[in-house]
Design an enzyme around this catalytic site. Structure first.
Site, mmCIF file in Angstrom:
data_model
loop_
_atom_site.group_PDB
_atom_site.id
_atom_site.type_symbol
_atom_site.label_atom_id
_atom_site.label_comp_id
_atom_site.label_asym_id
_atom_site.label_seq_id
_atom_site.Cartn_x
_atom_site.Cartn_y
_atom_site.Cartn_z
ATOM 1 N N GLN A 100 -2.627 49.330 82.664
ATOM 2 C CA GLN A 100 -3.306 50.527 83.157
ATOM 3 C C GLN A 100 -4.740 50.223 83.585
ATOM 4 O O GLN A 100 -5.202 50.694 84.634
ATOM 5 C CB GLN A 100 -3.291 51.606 82.073
ATOM 6 C CG GLN A 100 -3.997 52.887 82.452
ATOM 7 C CD GLN A 100 -4.078 53.883 81.287
ATOM 8 O OE1 GLN A 100 -3.542 53.628 80.206
ATOM 9 N NE2 GLN A 100 -4.750 54.990 81.500
ATOM 10 N N THR A 114 -3.604 63.270 75.495
ATOM 11 C CA THR A 114 -3.738 62.896 74.088
ATOM 12 C C THR A 114 -4.484 63.951 73.289
ATOM 13 O O THR A 114 -5.547 64.416 73.701
ATOM 14 C CB THR A 114 -4.468 61.553 73.966
ATOM 15 O OG1 THR A 114 -3.756 60.572 74.714
ATOM 16 C CG2 THR A 114 -4.563 61.101 72.521
ATOM 17 N N THR A 155 8.303 57.822 78.873
ATOM 18 C CA THR A 155 7.707 58.984 78.208
ATOM 19 C C THR A 155 8.807 59.602 77.362
ATOM 20 O O THR A 155 9.928 59.780 77.833
ATOM 21 C CB THR A 155 7.210 60.015 79.238
ATOM 22 O OG1 THR A 155 6.249 59.409 80.106
ATOM 23 C CG2 THR A 155 6.585 61.213 78.547
ATOM 24 N N ASP A 189 3.427 59.919 75.400
ATOM 25 C CA ASP A 189 3.155 59.290 76.693
ATOM 26 C C ASP A 189 2.825 57.818 76.437
ATOM 27 O O ASP A 189 1.659 57.435 76.342
ATOM 28 C CB ASP A 189 1.997 60.013 77.387
ATOM 29 C CG ASP A 189 1.653 59.409 78.724
ATOM 30 O OD1 ASP A 189 2.575 58.994 79.442
ATOM 31 O OD2 ASP A 189 0.454 59.351 79.060
ATOM 32 N N ARG A 195 -17.385 53.249 79.636
ATOM 33 C CA ARG A 195 -18.626 53.485 80.381
ATOM 34 C C ARG A 195 -19.765 53.687 79.381
ATOM 35 O O ARG A 195 -20.359 54.771 79.300
ATOM 36 C CB ARG A 195 -18.490 54.716 81.289
ATOM 37 C CG ARG A 195 -17.417 54.610 82.359
ATOM 38 C CD ARG A 195 -17.411 55.850 83.271
ATOM 39 N NE ARG A 195 -17.256 57.078 82.513
ATOM 40 C CZ ARG A 195 -16.098 57.573 82.105
ATOM 41 N NH1 ARG A 195 -14.971 56.921 82.381
ATOM 42 N NH2 ARG A 195 -16.034 58.702 81.414
#
Length: 405
Positions: free
Chosen positions: A233, A337, A250, A226, A135
């Site tokens: 995604q 993260t 995971t 992860d 963004r």
């Protein structure tokens, strides 16, 4: 005053008497059982209970920590105190030493049965970096980010022990500029360096767990990777959150570091502005001074610092249960993260390569935008312990294997 074990321990390795993490192990031809790490040995708690050296209500021969975790804080404290006594009082040496097994002689397994899995998004550096990438003309953080610990609900059935091969997943993805999606193996496979905590004592449905009750419910901490298929995604997360891009695998570390071992590692977390709502307020300082190291093929790629996490574990637990969802033994909560303000502190390839636009160069000169087949990712962590000791988390590792047709 420093407590000293009669076991020969390399204090710099982080598995001394101040740590005593729990795991599940097996020797060839034998059933899995619970043990405690001390130095380069595993103390066989099932054998210790059979010898009458520790109390066992069928906790330690079950092949999982769940039975012990549900016993609660008094049992955790009593066993930790007893194991400490046995490993520091030399008068017990003759009876205990036969139950110390070299780690090299055992297989370390997943330490607990996972009931549910929740993954948070609680590091401001990581969230802001992702926002800048996806963004670029808006505020990097979404309006809710500093109001609540953002998370998604993952898949418990694909939480694997450290060392499990990671098979590159298939899925839909749409490359920017392509009019239609395509199907095939992920082209942007990534890791995420995280720290998780596991619940021991359940909670009642309809009642949240306050931040002040964190120690009464949480057994300990593990390292988490992860694994993420970024292209899958990105295409599926419109408008809902991660699904197939995360649920394929995971990984968790083999040792669970008890909450009690991390008291000396607690630090004041970053200032939260605006002030959180009352149910998220935490009187105790629950930042954790954990130092992570990420290696790709044996080469250091980054060193994130967990102390920079904006939302703390007690706040994550309070938020996850505030709607009345009951806590269950074996519930795993991952931090999201772990990243820092510098490039060398970023905790995933998405950030390290800035979404593939700035390849990461490893010390041997090889470059990566995302993970390639054959790459091995290893995450380690240490924390300060009492009296200047070190608390090691061991490692969580996985090697990427080609997709299966």
């Amino acid at each position: 005053m420093t407590t000293v074990s009669w076991v020969d321990v390399d204090e710099d390795a982080g598995f001394g008497i101040e740590n005593l993490p729990y795991g599940v192990f097996a020797r060839p031809g034998e059933m899995p059982r619970v043990g405690v790490a001390i130095g380069d040995r595993v103390l066989d708690l099932a054998a210790m209970s059979a010898a009458g050296l520790v109390e066992d209500r069928h906790y330690f021969a079950s092949g999982s920590l769940n039975a012990f975790m549900v016993a609660g804080r008094p049992a955790w404290r009593a066993n930790r105190d007893r194991v400490t006594e046995l490993l520091t009082d030399a008068s017990y040496r003759g009876r205990v030493e036969p139950h110390l097994i070299p780690v090299s002689d055992v297989e370390l397994l997943r330490p607990f049965e996972v009931a549910d899995y929740v993954d948070f998004y609680s590091n401001e550096h990581h969230a802001a970096n992702a926002g800048r990438m996806f963004r670029p003309n808006a505020d990097p953080l979404t309006p809710n980010w500093k109001r609540l610990p953002v998370a998604y609900h993952g898949r418990a059935g694909t939480v694997y022990p450290s060392g499990t091969p990671i098979i590159r997943p298939y899925g839909q993805r749409r490359t920017p500029g392509d009019p239609e999606p395509s199907y095939g193996p992920s082209l942007r496979l990534d890791f995420e360096a995280e720290v998780g905590f596991v619940a021991g004592v359940p909670s009642s449905a309809g009642r949240g767990v306050p931040t002040s009750a964190f120690r009464d419910h949480v057994f300990g901490f593990v390292l988490v990777n992860d694994w993420s298929a970024r292209d899958i995604q990105a295409w599926e997360s419109q408008p809902l959150g991660p699904f197939l891009g995360k649920s394929f695998a995971t990984s968790v570390s083999s040792w669970v570091v008890p909450v009690a071992a991390l008291e000396a590692a607690r630090v004041t977390p970053p200032v939260q502005d605006p002030a959180p709502l009352p149910y998220l307020r935490c009187d105790d300082p629950w930042g954790l001074d954990l130092h992570l190291e990420i290696q790709i093929n044996g080469q250091v790629a980054a060193r994130p610092q967990f102390a920079s996490m904006y939302w703390t574990p007690p706040q994550q637990l309070a938020h996850a249960t505030v709607n009345g969802a009951p806590l269950r033994t074996g519930d795993l909560f991952a931090s999201g993260t772990v990243s820092g303000p510098e490039r060398g502190q970023r905790g995933c390839m998405l950030e390290l390569s800035w979404n593939g636009r700035e390849p990461l160069e490893l010390p041997d000169g090889t470059k990566r935008t995302f993970l390639e087949d054959g790459d091995t990712v290893t995450i380690r962590a240490q924390a300060p312990g009492a009296a200047g000791s070190r608390i090691a988390f061991g490692e969580v590792t996985g090697t990427v294997h080609p997709p299966q047709p």
